[in-house]
Every structure is written in structure tokens, then in C-alpha cells.
Design an enzyme around this catalytic site. Structure first.
Site, PDB file in Angstrom:
ATOM      1  N   SER B  35       0.832  -1.198   0.000  1.00 64.78           N
ATOM      2  CA  SER B  35       0.000   0.000   0.000  1.00 64.78           C
ATOM      3  C   SER B  35       0.876   1.261   0.000  1.00 64.78           C
ATOM      4  O   SER B  35       2.068   1.208   0.287  1.00 64.78           O
ATOM      5  CB  SER B  35      -0.903  -0.013   1.229  1.00 64.78           C
ATOM      6  N   CYS B 149      -8.975 -21.416  -1.351  1.00 62.03           N
ATOM      7  CA  CYS B 149      -8.281 -22.465  -0.603  1.00 62.03           C
ATOM      8  C   CYS B 149      -9.164 -23.668  -0.276  1.00 62.03           C
ATOM      9  O   CYS B 149      -8.702 -24.806  -0.260  1.00 62.03           O
ATOM     10  CB  CYS B 149      -7.688 -21.899   0.684  1.00 62.03           C
ATOM     11  N   GLY B 179      -6.846 -18.842   6.944  1.00 68.48           N
ATOM     12  CA  GLY B 179      -7.569 -18.587   5.707  1.00 68.48           C
ATOM     13  C   GLY B 179      -8.280 -17.247   5.688  1.00 68.48           C
ATOM     14  O   GLY B 179      -8.610 -16.724   4.627  1.00 68.48           O
ATOM     15  N   ARG B 234     -15.486 -22.502  10.399  1.00 68.06           N
ATOM     16  CA  ARG B 234     -14.176 -22.083  10.870  1.00 68.06           C
ATOM     17  C   ARG B 234     -13.936 -22.757  12.216  1.00 68.06           C
ATOM     18  O   ARG B 234     -14.822 -22.750  13.084  1.00 68.06           O
ATOM     19  CB  ARG B 234     -14.162 -20.563  11.059  1.00 68.06           C
ATOM     20  N   HIS B 241      -6.934 -26.955   5.905  1.00 73.00           N
ATOM     21  CA  HIS B 241      -8.384 -27.110   5.782  1.00 73.00           C
ATOM     22  C   HIS B 241      -8.710 -28.602   5.657  1.00 73.00           C
ATOM     23  O   HIS B 241      -8.194 -29.283   4.771  1.00 73.00           O
ATOM     24  CB  HIS B 241      -8.905 -26.385   4.529  1.00 73.00           C
TER      25      HIS B 241
END
Lengths: 343, 343, 343, 343
Positions: B35, B149, B179, B234, B241
Site C-alpha cells: 500500500s 483455498c 484462511g 471455521r 483445511h
């Protein structure tokens, strides 16, 4: 007041029984059993109390006896059982022959043709099997079972949906460690981890749910014909089983109709029964185990995330696995027995 | 050696890019953007390095530039992008118009007809869409995307099974907190808890998987016709995962045939590609996130728990969500572009 | 009944205020303030309610106002404040000039000479500073502060021990994530981890404890002369700060004398005050955060592990950081103000 | 190459030994022992391998023997031991009488006058006690011990500071669950919790550290005279013990002098020895268990948070408890024995 006892009173579920029976309007706790080593000790000494509310003082000073019919008072109206299933298999029949009524949380005999597997709000009429049971066995007593904690979470929701004709259920669980007992899951197994396997759990969900949703026929239960496939996982939560349920039904209900079916699920007028039975959350990220496991004092079923998909619809369901899913389930079954005149 | 850069190099995925490109045989990292506020700083100062391996010293001293075409060298062969999708939507087209080739992990544009959404071991031929893309847009460059993902964890396994004719997929996920980015999930949300909702995730899994398994047709991709329904959760894991997958296929393969299909899944001969692509576990309680997320250096797919059920079969699958599921996926796509002569 | 309000009612501590004031015997909650954006909304809409008990229905429908004197009723007897300290520094003086009495949990001004920093069971006489405060400032109101959550856990125990002449304290803390507010600690920071640093916390413990244990003198407090050194750590617990305290005293008390001193610590006769103030555990592995944070409804101090060492003695102490350590502390201070006639 | 074996090769520390010895430049692993039940099985079958790197293939096929001198080859140069201390107390002497050299991680005999308790970088000269040991006992072999994992974390830092004259140490620990072995801490005990007690651990830290920092005198070790008081806590981390250390010294070093002393701590020229021994972090919030436990491949000591306080100074220290704190410590001691000609 009915006089009640607990078989296996010192374990994790046994302690929940003690907690739930403390101040119960209809049940007076007068007998506690445990293994041979604990017999003769005070309950305070025999149980390493780990429930977050204090140990009831009057129970703490009671003497624990061995788990055999000779060791408990003759005049008990009801026994709750949370013995390991291997022990229960051997011990429960002895109590039944001796004429005791047993409301059991142990997993043995749940699928026996003549043993009522009951959730009071779902299939109270299965109590009729007690007649069959008494005819077929040498028992004066009666044996009633509640289902496994992961089954009991899902089935009240499925029962509410069966008006749409359930054909297929796929369910994935995220189960709390307390479901395995105090020492069932080590910290090395579960910190920063999940375990996609719980021995025997998937089969329990697949069979028990179909018996629960079945109808009492001649000499047994005609199981529900839906196909049920479960995938069970252990995660790092203390209490509260969360489940993702994918359902296919004959009819094609809207999300509103599904929510309405859940909200309309009938409660029972029993001391420990929650009202409403099913709490429906509109927020898409609820229910969550830590935030919502205590809905209805741990006896209600929390539902959320209802949405249609290509083949039917899906939703999430949560209940407190050691209250609604274990000790509370047995207590509620005991209340049903009392209410229907079986005690 | 190809000269490469990273758009959004200071974030969690950006840091993984830096880690994975350290010592890469074909890619030389020469440009880092972030940024406005970070532009002009050293990478060491701009990135709060949190990857468990040390920050590469030569990268640490590089100067970070703004994320705009004018700020990076003209002669870059390839840019990796891990910008937030809102930023990427605005910035990536500018780089493409300026002629850069971008291998992007950002979620924007993944479903666009002329944008290749690629897993090298699954659908390398989708790269052909770059021709369509260059024709239809004012771009000299090329944009290639890798999937989300949670999608990337499941699809290599599904691709291996499509020989049996996939008709229906129900999938439940147990996803790691990484994630969501470094600050995406608060500790208050996840300790002793699970969240049965990840915004947009279910739709990504349902759409991206069908595009990935589809075939390139005239001017776009004919999506696979299977129905895919996802339920995303989650949980309190750092990385990895885990997914429970229920599949219904035309054919009725045995568990052995399913395992064999997984084992036979072809690898790619690329520097970051794992071999085998899919690691099959026989133990019923594996794969587990903490134990198995690093199979194939975090680039392989771990599969286990294969079993038949009433309607088809089910299995569990796991991958490392920030390696195979994010930065590693983009790097692998970059390697495919190089191998096929697009750089 | 006193009419009370909450400044900053929508945050984590603000929600605890609402929970603790629900059904309070002396305080009627009639005003809720929050940031500009929330002003005009119902409390239900403005607060994302995350406390595990249900939101009180009457409070849920109240309208939230801006946090400025003009926006709240003139006739409030007491305001509780849980504003971020940067905001409180600016806003609290405005309310005080306008004549309001404020019981504040915010960390600003705690060490000011003329501001009473109070734990009712420890130093209720510090309220006398209000006279000094009114003389020295242009305030018609009064400002009273409670200490930081980590300080408040330790100080009641130290106060009970000061009869032995405290000379030196070394304290290590294991603090819950809720102490940092809802989003203060990310899950990536704390899963499988601990952070040996909490900005400003060590200094707060070192200074606030000495002021609390000090004596009111001319125009201020003479701080206690003990040396206090703190090392603060964040760990993966939701609620409950656990602290290891090493103490050196003039006298050389036995472990029995220490335990007796803790047991003899005087309670206050106020609605929210616990009795006993200090709960002493004999089991060496207690108190523990999850099991014991709710002793005395979250308002008591739990102590255990008392043992002598080469230089003095050591013990462990625990309290609920968002009840006794934050909202409950301010409510208790409000009750003290009411009891002593300051409202 | 020296021929080495592992006593107790299947447990958590035993598996770490296997991992650390894989590819070792000087040690060839040729013998593995375990309990009677495992004798005769392959190592793959006997050990439930849970280390995150794959099981070494050549070790996997080795046959496990019983843990007795008759069952292992005569010509072993060195045995590593990670037996439970109750077993080691009985079994280690048998191996020593039979002439084996044993580098042991078990806690028995650590404080015996004639047993060297060694950290190679701290007190390599304590090896001289082997002469005393051989004289006093009927042993042809030699027994050397490494300290407890919590002790070994702190002592290298204290050794570096002893130039300032250490007088007093207060230490609080935040210890990982792996320190208790695979099943030592249940998940019910540690999720959303901490336990302020580890049986025997505080005494180990207080005694072992003083022996380690002592000097070899006539027939034994003159322990260091500093007073050491420890408070030990278990928290929900997998690996890595974090400790807050408060120190009072004769001299009054600045934080720069303290950091310099840490940085100057001498390393050893041994295969497994880290260089530098102590890694000093400038960021106040480091070291952290998950991020920093692998410094120096898990063999270095990480230090941070150095600051002065009223009575001296304080700092935080971290090491990997199953590498530097257990198996790695024994391997390093074995390397020292080899280097000094004792094998």
C-alpha cells in the site's frame, strides 16, 4: 417424590446427573453407585468434582455403593445409568431382573427390538415397547435408552422436517471433547487440530436416527427408510456438538417453511423439557458452540443457516452434548416414564 | 531465470510468496509492492514478518513500491498477486493493460468466461483461454487465477474420481483461521468455539469446483454438471483445511478402486508440484490438520477415511490452505505458464 | 432506586454492565451512550450482543444516544463508563463539569492525586479524595476509578497480607483474551501460543497496586512503599486472569497464617459484593480459569498454591477479568458511592 | 561412527530421539527397546508415530527388543534413555553394571552427588564426576543426565548472567502440554484453561538449576548459592516452554549489558549444538512459543523482554521442550561424551 439412584455416579456424565437432579421437583436422589474401589467412600471423596457449579452438599456426604442390585435400596423407583457400555452390558440386565426401572445413557442395547430408544419430544409412543420387553425377557423392571449425543442433536430437527418426506441425510459433525469423557481426548491430539474419526459414532448416527424416526409395529420398530450418512469429527471445543445437515425431501419446502416447521416442533410438558424445543437463529453464523450451547438451559436444540441447495436444503444444528446429549436426556426420559405411569 | 514480482507482498499470503520464492530454481524475486504507506520502506520494515522460517536477508533489504504499473520494473516476466479482492479488481486490470502477466490468488474475476481458473494437475488446458482473453480485452498481458483455498483442497480429489461420473457432492469444511488473514478471526470468536459460516465461501466452492472440472469450449468453459453443495465452518486450527466429502457417482466404485484412483492422480513435472499429488492414508483417523498439513511440503492433497455409504461414498481431504491453497497455488500456476511458454 | 446510565454501552465491557445491572436492586438503567454512528439506534441494533445470557428485553429496545452531556437525561444519579481511555480522557471531564457522578473503568486519570482509585473491600476511605477533587477542579460531579483487571486480581490478596509487612512483590500473569476487548487479540496470535507482553499492563500493575494499598494523606495518597515488579502474558483463555505471586514480607508467616489472613479478608455489605471476598483452595492445582472464574458470581478472588520459599512465600490468584476486573468493579464502586451517601 | 541405541524408543521423547538421530553424522542407530509387549515387533508397529516428519524408513523396519541388557547388542557405544523415571530407576543401573554408557533424560538420579547433570554449553566440566561415579559404584559404564525441560530453558540464560553475581531468581513458567507426554494432559483440562501446578516441577527447577550452576568439588558438586523459587503452569501450547524470570544480582547491569551477556554466551562445537546458543529478540512481545520454538532447529534458547525493575531485572526465555528440553539435550550430551573421549 420418586426415589432415584445413579449407576456410575462419579464419572463425567454421572456428575451431570447429580447436577441436574439437584433441586429436581419430582426426583429425590438417594443412591449412588460406582466401581468397587469407590464403594464405601463419600461421594465427595469418590468423585473428583469438575462441574462448574458447586457440588450439592447433601450429595457430597452420601456414601457410594458398588454397582450391583444387592448394594442399592429395594424401594428405588428409578435408576439412571451412565456406565461404560462394556460394563452396562453386564450390569444393567442384573438390575432389570431384580425389578428396577432403568433410564440409561449407555450405548449397549439401543438397537434391540424390544428396547425403547426415546427422545420424549420425538417418539414418546416407543415406550409401548416396554410391554414387549417384559414379555420377552425375564425382567420385572424396564429398560429405556436415550440415543447417542450426536444423534440426539440432529433427530429433533429431522423429526420436525419429516412432514416433507425425508429421503436422504448427509451429516458432518464438529463434536466437543467432553463427548469422549474426561480423559477421552488428549490435549496433544486436539490443540491446533481436528480428528476426522470417532470410533463407532457414524454408525450410531446412521442407525439410531432411523430407529428413532421409525414407527412401533408388531414386536418392534419399523425403521425410517431414509438413507443417513454421517461423517464425525472431533474439534477443540469443551461442550456442544455442532452439525452440518444436508437433507433431501419428497416435498420442496422453502426456507421459510423449514424454519416454521422447526419453530412448530412440539415441546413436552415435563420439568426438564425446554420450550421451545428448537430455537431458530436468523443470523447466518449462529448457532455457535460456546455462545449457544446453553439455550433452554442446555436442553434445547439450536438451528441456523437454513438454505436451499441444488438437491434439497441444508442447515446447522447444535445441542449441549453432556446435558441434552447425555444426562439431561436420561433425566427427561425418566420424567416421561413418571408422567406416563411407568414408575 | 524469470524476473518476478509480488503485488501485495507484506500480507500473510504475500509473506508466504516470499518464503516459497526463496531459492526458487526459475524465479528471481525483484519487485515487491504494498500500500501507499509502505512504499519507500524496506521490506523488513513494511512487513511484520510472521512466517516461522527467517525472513530471507536479500528480500528484507529490498525497497517496497506502490502497487501500480509505473512503480515496478518494465521487464518483469511475471507478477504474483495476493491483493484483497476489492483492491485487485481495480489494480489488476491496470497491470494487464500495461502488458504484465499476472498469476493471481485474489478472488475477483475467477468465474469470468475468459479467465483461466487453473490447478496445474487438474486442468492445465484451461490456459488456452488466454487467447480468448487477449482477443476480448485490451490486454497485452495475461491473467490467470487459482481457486479459493477450500475449493483447491477438494478438487484434485474430485478430478481423480470423475472417471466414475460425479453426479453430486456434499461437502463440509473445517477451516483454519489463517484462511481469513492475520486478523480475520478474533480469539474471542474461536477459542472453545466453531463458526458455521464463512461469508461467500460456500458459493465459491460450489461454482469454482464446477468451472475447474469443466471443459474448454468455444470462448469459455462448459462447467461440470455435478451438483455441489458446501457447508463451511471455521475452527481453531492455525493452518490446514479439513473437509468431509460425500459423493454420488454414476458408477459404484469399491473403496479400493477409489483409493487407487487417488493414488493414480497424475503429478506435474514442475518445481513446486508434489509427487504424488494425493497422499492416501489408511488409518481411519487421518489426515489431521496439525499432523498432515505439510505432506508434500504443504503442496500435496491428503486423503483418508474412504468408505461407502447408502448413496455412494465419502472420504476426508486436507491441504495446507496458505501453501497449496494460496501462495503455493499461484507459484505453481506461474511455473505452468513458464513451462508452457507463456512468459 | 438510583437512575443510572452507561457511557460506551455497546462494547464488551458495556455489555457486561448491561448484564450486571439487569435486575439490580438499587440501580435502574435509563441511559445508554455509544459512538455517533450508533446514536438513534435501538440498543439491540447498536450492540452486537455476545454475552452468553440473553439480552434483557427492556434494554434491547432502549435508544442509544451520543456520548455527550447534552444527550443524556439531567437527572441521572450515576454514570458508569467503559470508554476507550483515549475517548474517556476527553469525554469524562465534560460529564464531570456538567455535574454527573462517574464510576469509571477507563484507565485514564487512575493515578491522578485527587481521583479515588478504589476497590471497596480494600480502600473505601479513598473516597474522601472526592472532596479534594471538587475543590481543585471546576467539577460539580465526582470521578471515581477502579483499577485495571490484572491489578484488581492481585490487590485484595495483597491487602490481606499487608499485616505481615509487604516489602516486595514479583508477579507473573496468565491473562485471558477478553481483557483486550472483542478484537484485541487475533486467533493467529494466540492458538498454540502465548504472548509475553501486554502494552502498558506491567506498569499499571506496579503503580496502581501501590496507590490502592496506600493511605490518604494531605491532598492525595501516600503510596505503599513495597516494590512491585510484574511480567504480563496473554494466553488462550476466554475469561479469568491467573497470576503467580511471589511475596517477601517483614514477618515470616506460615502457610496456615497466610491462608487464615486470606479467609479473614473482610467483605462489604453491598449488593454485588461477594462473601467471602477471597475463596481459598486447598487443592494444589486450583484455582484454574475455566473451573473457578465464576466463584462468587465472578466477583470473588480465588487463591491457591500457598507455599513458602527461600525468600518469603508464593501463591496463585485468579479473578474474572470482565466481571470483578471491569464492569463488576465499577458497579461495586457505584454501590459504595450510594452506600456512603455520595449520590 | 558410534553405535547407539534408545531405551524407551516408542514414546513421545523416544520418537524425538529417532527423528534427531536420523542422518546424524557420528551416531548410527542400531538398537531400539520398549516394553515387553512391544518386543519382537517392528518399530513401525510398536510406535504410533506422531512426529510431523515421516518415520525414517530404515528405522521403521528395525525390530524392537525388551529393555534389558541381555536384549541389546554388546558392542553399543552409547544408549539414550527416555524411560519413565520409575522404570529408569530400576533399569538404568542394570545397563550401567553391564558396562553401557547411558545419556539419560529420565528424572531419577539427577541430584545424586556422583552423577553429572550436564548442559554442554553450561557445565561440561561436570563430566569429571564420571571418575567419582566409577569409583563409588560397581559400574563399568557411565551415567550422565540432562536436566528437566523447564530447568534447561532457564539455566543457559542464568549461566550467562552469573558474571553479575546471581543472588535470587523468581521464575514463572508457561509450559507446553507435550512436556507431560502424549497423554499427560487431557483436552478437558486445558482448553480455555491453564493449570497452575505441575507435580514436582517447581522443586526440579529449584534444585537442578543450582546444581548445574555449581562447581565440581571433592567427590561432588558445590551447588550455587542463589535462592531459586519457581511457579509452574501448564497452558494450551503444543511445544515450547516460555518463562518469566525475575533476577537479582550483586552487580547492577544495564539492559544493554544483559543483552550483551546473552549474545556472548559461548556455543559448543558439536553437531547438534546451536550457534548462537542464545538468540536475543529486541521486539518486546517475543519470543513466543509457536513462532520461536524452532530457533536454532529447536536447540537454541530464545530471550526477550529484558528490562530493569526495582529490585534487579527481568526477562523472558523460551526453548523447545521436547528438542532442547529432552531428546536433543541427551543427544547433545552424547556428542559431548564422544568429543571428550568417554565413548
Amino acid at each position: 417424590m420418586f426415589r432415584v439412584g445413579i449407576l456410575g455416579a462419579t464419572g463425567a456424565v454421572g456428575q451431570r446427573f447429580v447436577q441436574l437432579l439437584d433441586g429436581h421437583p419430582d426426583f429425590e436422589l438417594v443412591a449412588l453407585t460406582a466401581s468397587e474401589e469407590s464403594a464405601g467412600s463419600s461421594y465427595r471423596a469418590a468423585a473428583k468434582w469438575r462441574v462448574s457449579t458447586p457440588i450439592p452438599e447433601d450429595v457430597a456426604s452420601m456414601t457410594v455403593t458398588a454397582t450391583e442390585p444387592e448394594a442399592v435400596p429395594d424401594d428405588l423407583d428409578l435408576l439412571f445409568s451412565s456406565l461404560p457400555s462394556g460394563v452396562a452390558e453386564r450390569v444393567e440386565p442384573a438390575f432389570l431382573e431384580a425389578g428396577y426401572v432403568v433410564s440409561s445413557n449407555s450405548s449397549n442395547a439401543r438397537l434391540d427390538d424390544d428396547v425403547p430408544l426415546v427422545i420424549p419430544e420425538v417418539n414418546p409412543d416407543h415406550l409401548d415397547l416396554i410391554e414387549v420387553q417384559r414379555e420377552e425377557r425375564d425382567w420385572d423392571g424396564a429398560l429405556i435408552k436415550n440415543p447417542n449425543c450426536s444423534t440426539i442433536t440432529m433427530v429433533p430437527a429431522l423429526a420436525a422436517l419429516d412432514q416433507f418426506g425425508i429421503e436422504r441425510v448427509n451429516v458432518s459433525t464438529l463434536q466437543a471433547v467432553s463427548g469422549a469423557g474426561y480423559s477421552g481426548v488428549t490435549s496433544m491430539e486436539i490443540i491446533d487440530n481436528a480428528i476426522p474419526y470417532i470410533g463407532g459414532e457414524e454408525e450410531k448416527m446412521e442407525t439410531e436416527s432411523r430407529k428413532l424416526l421409525g414407527t412401533v409395529g408388531d414386536g418392534g420398530v419399523d425403521w425410517h427408510e431414509a438413507s443417513v450418512s454421517a461423517s464425525c469429527n472431533r474439534i477443540a471445543t469443551i461442550d456442544g456438538h455442532l452439525e452440518n445437515v444436508f437433507v433431501e425431501t419428497d416435498a420442496d419446502p422453502s426456507t421459510e417453511e423449514i424454519a416454521e416447521a422447526f419453530r412448530a416442533a412440539a415441546s413436552q410438558d415435563l420439568p426438564t423439557a425446554p420450550d421451545p424445543l428448537i430455537e431458530v437463529f436468523d443470523e447466518p453464523d449462529r448457532p455457535q458452540p460456546r455462545l449457544d450451547r446453553m439455550v433452554g438451559d442446555g436442553m434445547a436444540i439450536a438451528v441456523g443457516g437454513i438454505q436451499q441447495n441444488d438437491d434439497g436444503f441444508q442447515f446447522n444444528v447444535l445441542s449441549h452434548n453432556t446435558i441434552r446429549g447425555a444426562a439431561g436426556a436420561s433425566v427427561l426420559n425418566g420424567e416421561l416414564l413418571a408422567d406416563r405411569g411407568w414408575l
